[in-house]
Design a protein around this motif. Structure first.
Motif: not given
Length: 528
Positions: A77-81, A387-393, A472-474
């Motif tokens: 859920a934390m793509p940017g660490g 980088v934003p956190a993931r949604r609905d991962w 997905g946030l584009t």
């Protein structure tokens, strides 16, 4: 051909063993060097500690591809660490600072943001801190192309849309013996030169009294695509034109390539990936026979004064965030910097009026329009856009889509995970598990996406694998869903369907798979 469930394996145990068989430059460490030591293609301004054998083994386990898709992987859920932004996603989702940024560094981020948003004006001006625009330019600020630090779009055809986030790069073929010795030693480096009149890119604006170089034109042709289950899609094929050329015809053999401004998030984290880890996945001769033959782009760095591994830009034509930023100042806005000190930006000697026009260089700033301190702040800002956190991962359909992503072969190029280097001066990016979904390598994407314009080692059919984090946030950030290098794709599905060359087998699987799997795949991409 890719096999179902197969992905090219990352080889951290050897790290650069795979690259040692590739004649690039002095890529391999000397005998007896500590495993994971940075190769010669690493940015020398990126001070990193070497990895021990124990640490390499630990990283190998962390980066192993998943085998169980019933639940998310740890930290997915934390793509940017630790730098991941966990703020509620909205139109400012790409404009947040690294979440692990020390408090004392936040002022630099805010000052860099101010310079990124600054509207430059033409010289001479009473606003001496902001003059120096152009004289030929594509935009008056960084933010005008990367609106809200997001993705640009192709021209819409509306009168109010001057397409400031799209331009044409231009170059002409050059003899190989024109290369300097350092680049002639790079295997596969393709010699090109700027257009002798128009330079390296076409600018569609000019300051008062200055004739713009061109007007961007495009025609679209719809191409229907039949999908399984009776579904259909339509791709639009562009034909780009440089209209109303202001300084005569382009040179014979001129090669044009449209470029839409990419999103800005995660750049510092991509820069912090050890070059050895990227090179380890390169397989230029497709030695493992999986149909994927990623190649590293090796580019000249003005900053390092030698060739380095390319990471940034649509063809990985830039090695560092700072150099990418300085090149954009010069080419897009016409602003001089320590790396590119020409006051007239991309103007050529053939454009006499442009060369002779006053610039905004100020003695107090070393004769530059954006001095070393300004570039330090802008670079710091660009490196730390989180980088934003993931949604609905963890949603069932997203997990199913992730499995489809891997089984279809997408992860062979869109490599999910890396661990960044231990950096001594960049705590935000140091030793983070990140999920960019890119290998930062060049891949042949087929004739459909070819621009027929080489860049360093990249051929006219090759493109760098773009990172997928934040894709997905584009729509939320940029207000549209235009993808690929020229924005031709109007949805993520269209972007997938344009894949050819090395990705054609994976693309065909997407066309042929059950509609529910295809929908799950898109749902997974939307969660990134």
């Amino acid at each position: 051909m890719l096999r179902s469930g197969h992905r090219k394996s990352f080889r951290p145990a050897a790290l650069i063993a795979g690259a040692c068989g590739v004649a690039l430059l002095a890529v391999c460490p000397p005998p007896g060097a500590v495993a994971g030591a940075p190769p010669a293609l690493q940015d020398p301004n990126l001070p990193a500690l070497p990895r021990s054998a124990e640490e390499i083994a630990r990283i190998r386990g962390v980066l192993a591809p998943p085998t169980d898709f019933s639940a998310p992987e740890p930290f997915e859920a934390m793509p940017g660490g630790a730098a991941t932004s966990r703020k509620r996603p909205n139109g400012d989702a790409f404009s947040q600072s690294s979440a692990n940024m020390p408090f004392e560094r936040e002022l630099d981020f805010k000052l860099g943001n101010g310079l990124f948003r600054k509207l430059w004006v033409s010289s001479p001006s009473s606003t001496r801190a902001s003059d120096g625009l152009g004289p030929l330019y594509n935009a008056r600020s960084c933010q005008r192309c990367h609106l809200k630090d997001g993705r640009g779009h192709p021209p819409t055809g509306e009168a109010k849309d001057r397409s400031v986030s799209t331009f044409l790069r231009v170059s002409i073929p050059a003899p190989q013996d024109s290369l300097p010795a350092a680049l002639a030693a790079v295997e596969g480096y393709i010699a090109t030169a700027p257009d002798p009149v128009y330079g390296g890119q076409l600018q569609d604006f000019g300051t008062p009294g200055m004739v713009a170089e061109y007007r961007l034109g495009v025609d679209w042709t719809e191409v229907p695509v039949a999908l399984s289950g009776g579904e259909t899609a339509s791709l639009r094929r562009p034909e780009w034109r440089a209209e109303a050329l202001g300084y005569g015809p382009l040179a014979e053999g001129a090669m044009l390539s449209p470029r839409v401004a990419p999103q800005m998030i995660g750049l510092g984290l991509l820069e912090a990936i050890p070059a050895a880890d990227i090179l380890a996945a390169a397989d230029p001769e497709d030695a493992d026979g999986d149909g994927i033959s990623g190649r590293a782009n090796i580019v000249w760095s003005e900053e390092a004064r030698r060739p380095l591994l390319g990471r940034f830009g649509l063809k990985a034509g830039m090695a560092t965030v700072s150099e990418q930023s300085a090149a954009a100042f010069a080419g897009d806005i016409g602003i001089s910097t320590p790396l590119f000190p020409a006051g007239a930006g991309d103007c050529t000697p053939a454009q006499t009026a442009c060369i002779e026009a006053p610039d905004g260089g100020d003695a107090i700033h070393g004769g530059l329009e954006a001095d070393a301190e300004a570039m330090r702040l802008v670079t710091f800002y660009a490196r730390n856009l989180a980088v934003p956190a993931r949604r609905d991962w963890d949603a069932p359909e997203v997990l199913r889509g992730k499995q489809v992503f891997h089984e279809t072969g997408c992860a062979a190029c869109h490599r999910p995970k890396f661990v960044t280097a231990r950096l001594t001066d960049r705590p935000e990016q140091s030793f983070q598990l990140i999920w960019p979904y890119t290998d930062l390598l060049l891949h042949d994407m087929g004739e459909g996406l070819a621009d027929h314009r080489p860049e360093a080692r990249a051929t006219g059919r090759e493109w760098r694998t773009p990172p997928l984090w934040g894709v997905g946030l584009t729509a939320t950030v940029s207000g549209h869903t235009h993808f690929l290098h020229d924005g031709r794709a109007r949805s993520l599905l269209e972007a997938v369907l344009w894949h050819g060359g090395e990705a054609e087998a994976a693309r065909d699987r997407v066309v042929e798979m059950p509609g529910d799997d295809r929908a799950a795949l898109i749902r997974f991409l939307e969660s990134l």
